[in-house]
Motif scaffolding. Structure first.
Motif, PDB file in Angstrom:
ATOM      1  N   ARG A 104       0.825  -1.209   0.000  1.00  0.00           N
ATOM      2  CA  ARG A 104       0.000   0.000   0.000  1.00  0.00           C
ATOM      3  C   ARG A 104       0.863   1.264   0.000  1.00  0.00           C
ATOM      4  NH1 ARG A 104      -4.532  -2.186   4.265  1.00  0.00           N
ATOM      5  NH2 ARG A 104      -6.125  -2.788   2.733  1.00  0.00           N
ATOM      6  N   ASP A 161      -0.984   5.384  -7.332  1.00  0.00           N
ATOM      7  CA  ASP A 161      -1.809   4.419  -8.080  1.00  0.00           C
ATOM      8  C   ASP A 161      -3.114   4.170  -7.314  1.00  0.00           C
ATOM      9  OD1 ASP A 161      -2.907   2.364  -9.566  1.00  0.00           O
ATOM     10  OD2 ASP A 161      -0.997   1.320  -9.843  1.00  0.00           O
ATOM     11  N   ALA A 221      -5.110   0.715  -8.119  1.00  0.00           N
ATOM     12  CA  ALA A 221      -4.584  -0.481  -7.451  1.00  0.00           C
ATOM     13  C   ALA A 221      -4.883  -0.448  -5.957  1.00  0.00           C
ATOM     14  CB  ALA A 221      -3.088  -0.593  -7.696  1.00  0.00           C
ATOM     15  N   LEU A 240       2.258   1.806  -3.435  1.00  0.00           N
ATOM     16  CA  LEU A 240       1.238   2.295  -4.369  1.00  0.00           C
ATOM     17  C   LEU A 240       0.875   3.745  -4.080  1.00  0.00           C
ATOM     18  CD1 LEU A 240      -1.097  -0.853  -4.495  1.00  0.00           C
ATOM     19  CD2 LEU A 240       0.518  -0.095  -6.247  1.00  0.00           C
TER      20      LEU A 240
END
Length: 227
Positions: A52, A60, A63, A55
């Protein structure tokens, strides 16, 4: 621990592998720590948090949205869990498995004759689990005859006493009670399926493979008719 050793030997003899064994205090009121260790929950949760962060650093959002409802990352590395327990403790343990991200539809739960309990079907995590047990039809017939005679449901071990007394009666009538006769490798037919006595003093049984299902267990493989 005796169950664990027997299971380990059986799995190895069929080419399988035991990846982990966890033991717990049967008197404990909470077995969460044991199931968390089995599930590698903390390390899988840490892996999810790390992903996480990566990302988020990349921005992102798509995602990240896919991971929103996940508590851990990845699947466990085993295909089945053997739970040689019974009753309320078994139901409690089974319920903890999906809670700590062990996907019970994917990871097959396995049990013993201790699972011969209609109440187990009330626990969703046990639906579809497999266990070895007595042939249901023969057991149902025995329970019906017992109720007619005594007006109550027989204790689970009553069939063992019945089989023992019936075997002795038959052998006594034939006048052939001896160690050699009792250790007949062909075995004998009983309420809970075929059985035989081995030279090392243990017994062996031919059981059915059953699946936990609503209403009544489903027979996946019938008990053998001979050894």
């Amino acid at each position: 621990r005796a169950m664990a050793e027997a299971f380990r030997a059986s799995v190895a003899s069929h080419g399988g592998q035991i990846l982990d064994s966890q033991f717990y205090d049967p008197a404990a009121k909470d077995h969460s720590d044991v199931v968390k260790r089995l599930a590698r929950f903390e390390s899988r949760k840490a892996a999810l948090n790390q992903l996480r962060h990566q990302l988020e650093a990349r921005g992102d959002k798509q995602a990240l949205a896919k991971l929103e409802k996940q508590d851990t990352l990845g699947d466990v590395d085993f295909q089945a869990v053997f739970l040689p327990d019974e009753g309320n403790r078994l139901r409690s343990l089974a319920a903890l498995l999906p809670y700590y991200d062990i996907d019970t539809p994917k990871v097959r739960l396995l049990g013993t004759m201790q699972w011969d309990d209609p109440g187990l079907a009330s626990e969703p995590a046990l639906t579809g689990a497999w266990y070895a047990g007595a042939p249901p039809d023969a057991r149902a017939d025995f329970e019906s005859r017992y109720r007619q005679t005594y007006g109550a449901k027989p204790p689970r071990l009553a069939s063992l006493g019945y089989d023992a007394a019936a075997l002795v009666a038959v052998l006594a009538q034939a006048g052939q009670i001896s160690t050699q006769v009792l250790q007949n490798p062909m075995g004998f037919a009983g309420i809970d399926g075929i059985f035989r006595f081995l030279p090392d003093g243990t017994s062996e049984r031919g059981l059915s493979v059953l699946e936990v299902a609503r209403g009544a267990p489903r027979v996946l493989a019938p008990s053998p008719q001979n050894f």
